[in-house]
Structure formats: C-alpha cells, structure tokens
Design an enzyme around this catalytic site. Sequence first.
Site, mmCIF file in Angstrom:
data_model
loop_
_atom_site.group_PDB
_atom_site.id
_atom_site.type_symbol
_atom_site.label_atom_id
_atom_site.label_comp_id
_atom_site.label_asym_id
_atom_site.label_seq_id
_atom_site.Cartn_x
_atom_site.Cartn_y
_atom_site.Cartn_z
ATOM 1 N N ASN A 33 -23.392 -25.579 -10.871
ATOM 2 C CA ASN A 33 -24.579 -25.618 -11.730
ATOM 3 C C ASN A 33 -24.233 -25.325 -13.190
ATOM 4 O O ASN A 33 -25.107 -25.314 -14.056
ATOM 5 C CB ASN A 33 -25.659 -24.653 -11.237
ATOM 6 C CG ASN A 33 -25.242 -23.197 -11.312
ATOM 7 O OD1 ASN A 33 -24.107 -22.877 -11.645
ATOM 8 N ND2 ASN A 33 -26.166 -22.304 -10.996
ATOM 9 N N THR A 36 -21.423 -20.754 -15.472
ATOM 10 C CA THR A 36 -20.179 -20.239 -16.054
ATOM 11 C C THR A 36 -19.054 -21.266 -15.997
ATOM 12 O O THR A 36 -18.017 -21.076 -16.628
ATOM 13 C CB THR A 36 -19.732 -18.950 -15.329
ATOM 14 O OG1 THR A 36 -19.542 -19.228 -13.943
ATOM 15 C CG2 THR A 36 -20.771 -17.848 -15.478
ATOM 16 N N GLY A 37 -19.240 -22.330 -15.251
ATOM 17 C CA GLY A 37 -18.230 -23.385 -15.177
ATOM 18 C C GLY A 37 -18.271 -24.289 -16.398
ATOM 19 O O GLY A 37 -19.219 -24.274 -17.184
ATOM 20 N N TYR A 146 -22.502 -7.676 -7.707
ATOM 21 C CA TYR A 146 -21.384 -8.551 -7.321
ATOM 22 C C TYR A 146 -20.751 -8.062 -6.018
ATOM 23 O O TYR A 146 -20.544 -8.838 -5.081
ATOM 24 C CB TYR A 146 -20.347 -8.575 -8.432
ATOM 25 C CG TYR A 146 -19.176 -9.495 -8.172
ATOM 26 C CD1 TYR A 146 -19.344 -10.873 -8.114
ATOM 27 C CD2 TYR A 146 -17.884 -8.991 -7.989
ATOM 28 C CE1 TYR A 146 -18.267 -11.729 -7.886
ATOM 29 C CE2 TYR A 146 -16.807 -9.832 -7.767
ATOM 30 C CZ TYR A 146 -17.001 -11.198 -7.714
ATOM 31 O OH TYR A 146 -15.935 -12.035 -7.480
ATOM 32 N N LYS A 150 -20.901 -10.062 -2.286
ATOM 33 C CA LYS A 150 -19.715 -10.488 -1.543
ATOM 34 C C LYS A 150 -19.653 -9.839 -0.161
ATOM 35 O O LYS A 150 -19.203 -10.467 0.816
ATOM 36 C CB LYS A 150 -18.454 -10.152 -2.344
ATOM 37 C CG LYS A 150 -18.289 -10.981 -3.613
ATOM 38 C CD LYS A 150 -18.150 -12.466 -3.308
ATOM 39 C CE LYS A 150 -17.814 -13.293 -4.526
ATOM 40 N NZ LYS A 150 -17.666 -14.734 -4.236
ATOM 41 N N TYR A 160 -22.569 -16.272 11.445
ATOM 42 C CA TYR A 160 -22.576 -17.699 11.769
ATOM 43 C C TYR A 160 -21.403 -18.066 12.681
ATOM 44 O O TYR A 160 -21.515 -18.954 13.526
ATOM 45 C CB TYR A 160 -22.549 -18.543 10.488
ATOM 46 C CG TYR A 160 -23.918 -19.011 10.060
ATOM 47 C CD1 TYR A 160 -24.332 -20.323 10.259
ATOM 48 C CD2 TYR A 160 -24.816 -18.126 9.472
ATOM 49 C CE1 TYR A 160 -25.587 -20.759 9.879
ATOM 50 C CE2 TYR A 160 -26.079 -18.542 9.082
ATOM 51 C CZ TYR A 160 -26.463 -19.866 9.295
ATOM 52 O OH TYR A 160 -27.726 -20.280 8.931
ATOM 53 N N THR A 176 -6.649 -12.845 -10.210
ATOM 54 C CA THR A 176 -5.922 -14.100 -10.354
ATOM 55 C C THR A 176 -6.017 -14.573 -11.800
ATOM 56 O O THR A 176 -7.036 -14.370 -12.459
ATOM 57 C CB THR A 176 -6.495 -15.165 -9.396
ATOM 58 O OG1 THR A 176 -6.441 -14.662 -8.059
ATOM 59 C CG2 THR A 176 -5.718 -16.459 -9.466
#
Length: 327
Positions: A33, A36-37, A146, A150, A160, A176
């Site tokens: 969306n 932040t990308g 956050y 997670k 699931y 990373t």
Amino acid sequence: MKRVLITGAAGFLGSHLCDRFIAEGYHVIGMDNLITGDLKNIEHLFKLENFEFYHHDITKFVNVPGKLDYILHFASPASPIDYLKIPIQTLKVGSLGTHNLLGLARVKGARILIASTSEIYGDPLVHPQTEEYYGNVNTIGPRGVYDEAKRFQESITMAYHTFHGVETRIVRIFNTYGPRMRLNDGRVIPAFIGQALRGEDLTVFGEGNQTRSFCYVDDQVEGIYRLLLSDYHMPVNIGNPDEITILDFAKEIIALTNSDQKIIYKDLPVNDPMQRCPDITKAKNILGWEPKVGRSEGMKLTYEYFKTFSDTDLLKEEHKDFSKYIY
C-alpha cells in the site's frame, strides 16, 4: 511456473525477495500500500512478464486471481519512527492483514511464510535468544504496537496451521541491513551513515552499551528462501550472531566513512532492548544456513549505496501523510 505473492513488496526486504524469486524462475505478484514502501525499489521489475504489482492495503479483503503456490507476508512498518506514527495501522496489518492472508492461503492451498521479528523477545532476559524463549515485552509501552502485532501474528499463524492444516512457516528476523534501506527510517545503520554523510555528530542513546547483531540482506533472503522450502513449521531465527555494542559500531561507522565526527549521547528510549543476538542453531541444523557476509564487507556495500544519495535526499526529512491510515 510457480506463483508467489509477496506483501510489502516495495519495502526493503520485500523488494529483495521479489528479486530472488524472479531469479529463481517464479511468477511474482508484489503487493504494497506504499505507506513506507517505495516503487523505486521494484521499478526495474515492471517490464518483466513474470512480475505484476497490486497497490493494495492487506488490512482490507485480499483477492488474487489464479493459483498461488506461496505467500510471503512482509507487509508492516518495521522502524520505530514508522510504527510510532501509525500505531493503529501497525497493529491492524499484523492482525487483520495476517488473518486475511492466512484465509487466502487456506482457500488457495498455498504455503505461507510469516515475517516475525526479534522484537517478540522484547528486552530479553535470555542471551543469546533461542526460539524457545517467550520474551520480555511491555504490552502497553511505545514499542508494544509492533511487538504485540508480531506476537499475535505468530499465534494466529500457528492456529491456522493446527486447526485448518494450512502449511505455515515463521521467520524471526534479526537486524538486517543493505541497499534500499530508507535513509531516514530511524534504524541505527541508516541513521549513523546519514549523520556521517551530512557531517553531523553520531547520536548514541544511553551509554552505547546495548548490543545488536547485523545480518546482510543477501544472507537474510537466503535464510528466508530455505525456510519457505523446508518442512519445518515452527519459528526459526534468521540473523547474524556477530554481536557488537552500539558505541563500538558508531566508531566503526566513523572509520568506514573516513569522517571526523564526534559521538554525542542522548537518553535511552523507553523499552529499548539492551541485548539482541540470535541463537541460530536451528537455522544451521534444519536449513543448513548461516550468514556468509561479514559486517565489514556488508557495511562497505551499504555505504556505497548511501553515497549515491543526493545532498537533497541526505538533508530532507520524510513527511508522508499518514493521516488516512490512523483510524
């Protein structure tokens, strides 16, 4: 040709995963969306027949026509600056978004890999952190939106798996770094390099005794790829156990950038973890994986990437309009 859906495809890790699966001969469907990308991270893929992109918010209903073999769920704000600005959306992408993708995986009969994080360990009382450690997390602290997103993400994924029989994988990602990181996203490596390139003093929080262990993006992607194709459904740490204090790391950045900046100290943020280092025994034994790129080599590559930024990029602050996502 196998088809894979990658959410958060325009982000740092998501875009590198798109590259890897394209190289492996998959048809890649990217979804983001763009909170932040950045489309610049994947624009080189738009000309390819085996890549398509959906501009979509996964907290809404998700539908992808045709078969899906794999889903990789990497959609989420991942830096403190982001998830403190958009806390509700951070919680929703980890809960509603994950629920939607697990439902899609069930309908399509697809295997789904969920991107969890070392943050589920909180400020750990066990060191290094093994997958069996339950964590030490402040649910109502500023980082809780956050961390708990997670943790819930892992719980619903396992539900699931056990209740619906969905093939699931969970990767716990440790710090990373590499090309395509956002310069102003607040994480330690772009923050230090950005300060050095601007000629500013480097900011260390607390006394700099807190530790981190940094994994180069190529190693991280390799570990994720191996986990997806493995038969193991429990969480696996993927990170580099080469641990360093933030103060020593700041000194490394000054040496790397050949700058003469000083180190200044500010108060430690609330609930900032004092130690962060993965136990990667499971990754070694189950996946045959361990990091190959040392910090010295990886940081040189990352620094060369950031040196390509213009003076304008180095100086500007990001002022994205998050208002439509705060609800």
